[in-house]
Write an enzyme that holds these catalytic residues in place. Structure first.
Site, mmCIF file in Angstrom:
data_model
loop_
_atom_site.group_PDB
_atom_site.id
_atom_site.type_symbol
_atom_site.label_atom_id
_atom_site.label_comp_id
_atom_site.label_asym_id
_atom_site.label_seq_id
_atom_site.Cartn_x
_atom_site.Cartn_y
_atom_site.Cartn_z
ATOM 1 C CB SER A 67 -0.951 0.179 1.193
ATOM 2 O OG SER A 67 -1.725 1.061 1.319
ATOM 3 N NE ARG A 321 -3.445 -4.117 -3.348
ATOM 4 C CZ ARG A 321 -4.232 -4.088 -2.387
ATOM 5 N NH1 ARG A 321 -3.630 -3.880 -1.084
ATOM 6 N NH2 ARG A 321 -5.348 -4.381 -2.338
ATOM 7 C CB THR A 357 -5.946 0.747 5.637
ATOM 8 O OG1 THR A 357 -5.175 0.553 4.509
ATOM 9 C CG2 THR A 357 -5.771 -0.025 6.842
ATOM 10 C CB CYS A 535 2.319 -8.942 -16.801
ATOM 11 S SG CYS A 535 3.372 -9.565 -15.318
ATOM 12 C CB CYS A 561 3.412 -14.626 -10.503
ATOM 13 S SG CYS A 561 1.752 -13.955 -9.990
ATOM 14 C CB CYS A 564 -0.292 -7.711 -9.212
ATOM 15 S SG CYS A 564 -0.171 -7.884 -11.001
ATOM 16 C CB CYS A 567 -2.674 -11.861 -15.800
ATOM 17 S SG CYS A 567 -2.607 -12.804 -14.334
#
Length: 592
Positions: A67, A321, A357, A535, A561, A564, A567
């Site tokens: 974050s 992400r 959050t 990506c 990977c 996130c 894809c």
């Protein structure tokens, strides 16, 4: 019975049933929402009567948490009444390192300069919000949960749902089998997954979770609700020179390097000891398949507003992400027979504030209260097992708890009021007027209408279906990285600490049969390799291959990977299904 003990009984043969464990509340995901739900439930369970288990796929708490982060402490202070005194004011509890925001900036960037913009209420943080590392906050929450008796199991990927006898409700979840090779066969290290049967399952997987996705479809929880829309957030943490550091300063930018038809913006947050989080969020509803969010982020750092801060500094972390951007009109039904959905799994992010959050935590607290109200009417599983014996306990035919009170209480809370007020801001940028039209409407809605407009904009199409064929656009030529402010993607991946076993079954499933040639034929002629551009971790490649029909061969570097989920969201053919890899695999974030 502890997880390590249970595994002693596992067989190396897949035909053998999984070992079952019985818990009163099972939470999938140990992010801010999942841990908050566990803590709140145990705060209510004053006699420590009920077992609460949290299952987390990351090897360590916080290592899959990414974050900005600016924390609005409202929910945290509701959860811990002494939080402000102990953690924010006097720093008696050193587990949370948060700095008060003391300066806000909001700018529209041109290619070489910037124009100051008036701060909207959502972007006014000075004097009320705090900046820091969310992964650190998650580790602190984990400590508080364990102090209350919550059982935390890390390195455990939840892959399957356990349904009741009639298949119309959920009675538990199962963890992924370990030690499966890339061909789908057991290795010498094979271990069968576990089943956790529970009175209630709480899904707190984060944005676009793989189990949540199955539940949404199974119980049609989006019926009558809008489509979810997403953004991709990319972030680096830098150690900068003291003269470039402004402790507690936060800045948000719009405009450059994004074209006016791309929704998104940049940020830089100064916290800790000469640390700066710098990042870019790009809406995934873009049309042009030649857009690369990663390359746009690299361009951003060369703008003078960012470059002057990062100059002579050192990049020490990278991550990316997906984020929920659909707002309150895209939140699904929050309960189903046997469980509830909380936090980013549901989509409680306040997009204009760029904060989620506090809303995720509040949703978790409300869910925990509703779960406790129902579960406290029943005997604990521990007492049932003691009475009947574990082998005689079967809940597959028992009545299911369907907690309607959770969503009802949320609609009466400040979370609903907050998200309803800003519901039209993000979708206003999807009009033909683009960036400037959205900015104009946002000002009117925020300052004049104050969120009370008698209309609600919706996202009509999914992000994947917004993508247009490549023939409608010209390829984008991004500058090469200089290795100082901008970096190639492999260098960035090395800063995530990502690891996956090379001889592990690929968790990125293509279609029904993993036919990469068929996928190439369906996607490449139309979208010209969009997968390797959306990506942010170099997972997908179209490698030159003269023997193939289209001159390329599709390759999946699953070991890269960083989870996130882009894809799964953006692929125009919707033939990529992101599933969980083995537990502990993935990134190892520490200060993100």
């Amino acid at each position: 019975m502890k997880l390590t003990v249970l595994r002693r009984y596992m067989s190396s043969v897949t035909a053998v049933p999984r070992v079952k464990d019985f818990v009163d509340l099972c939470i999938v995901g140990a992010g801010p929402a999942g841990l908050t739900a566990a803590i709140r439930f145990k705060q209510l369970d004053k006699d420590n009567k009920y077992r609460v288990v949290v299952l987390e796929k990351a090897g360590d708490l916080g290592s899959h948490t990414l974050s900005g982060m600016i924390l609005e402490p409202r929910a945290m202070m509701e959860l811990f009444p002494n939080f402000k005194q102990n953690c924010l004011d006097n720093k008696k509890d050193n587990g949370v390192i948060l700095d008060p925001v003391n300066k806000d900036q909001f700018k529209l960037l041109t290619p070489t300069g910037s124009i100051p913009l008036p701060l909207t209420p959502g972007l006014t943080n000075t004097g009320k919000n705090y900046v820091g590392s969310l992964s650190t906050v998650v580790r602190w929450l984990g400590e508080k949960a364990e102090e209350l008796g919550v059982e935390l199991y890390t390195g455990v990927s939840v892959s399957d749902i356990i349904y009741n006898k009639n298949k119309d409700g959920v009675i538990g979840v199962a963890t992924k089998d370990l030690g499966i090779d890339k061909n789908g066969k057991p290795k010498d290290s094979f271990e069968r997954g576990l089943e956790f049967h529970s009175k209630q399952i709480v899904l707190a997987e984060g944005c676009h979770g793989s189990v949540t996705k199955q539940i949404l479809q199974k119980f049609n929880l989006r019926e009558g609700r809008g489509n979810q829309s997403y953004g991709l957030g990319l972030k680096e943490v830098w150690e900068v020179k003291p003269e470039n550091f402004q402790k507690g300063m936060v800045a948000h930018t719009m405009g450059y390097p994004l074209s006016k038809d791309l929704y998104g913006g940049g940020f830089q947050y100064h916290f800790g000891d000469n640390l700066v989080s710098v990042g870019l969020v790009v809406g995934l509803d873009y049309e042009n398949p030649y857009v690369s969010p990663y390359q746009e982020f690299q361009k951003l750092k060369h703008h003078p507003f960012y470059a002057k801060v990062l100059k002579d500094g050192k990049c020490i972390a990278y991550g990316a992400r997906a984020l929920n951007e659909g707002g309150i009109q895209a939140i699904p039904k929050l309960n189903f027979p046997g469980g509830v959905i909380i936090g980013a799994s549901a989509g409680f992010m306040n997009v204009p504030k760029i904060k989620g959050t506090h809303t995720a935590m509040k949703s978790a607290m409300l869910a925990a209260q509703s779960c406790y109200d129902e579960i406290s009417k029943l005997p604990s599983f521990e007492s049932i097992v003691e009475e009947k014996g574990e082998e005689n306990v079967d809940i597959s035919e028992e009545p299911l708890i369907n907690i309607e009170s959770y969503e009802n209480s949320l609609k009466k809370s400040w979370v609903y009021d907050e998200l309803h007020e800003v519901r039209n801001i993000r979708p206003s940028f999807n009009t033909k007027a683009g960036l400037f039209g959205g900015m104009m409407y946002s000002g009117i809605d925020t300052l004049l209408l104050k969120g009370k407009a008698p209309w609600t904009f919706k996202f009509g199409k999914s992000d994947s279906s917004m993508t247009k064929p490549a023939k409608a656009f010209k390829p984008k030529n991004y500058p090469k990285p200089d290795g100082v402010l901008s970096f190639d993607i492999l260098t960035s991946i090395s800063r995530t600490g990502t690891y996956h076993d090379d001889n592990e079954q690929c968790h990125l499933r293509i279609g029904k049969d993993q036919d990469l040639e068929k996928f190439t034929e369906e996607s490449y002629p139309i979208y010209k390799g969009i997968e390797e551009r959306f990506c942010p971790a170099g997972v997908y490649e179209f490698v030159k291959d003269e023997s193939s029909k289209y001159g390329v061969k599709f390759k999946i570097n699953s070991q890269n990977c960083i989870h996130c989920k882009t894809c799964d969201i953006k692929s125009p053919t919707q033939e990529i299904n992101w599933t969980v890899p083995e537990g502990s695999d993935g990134p190892k974030y520490t200060i993100t």
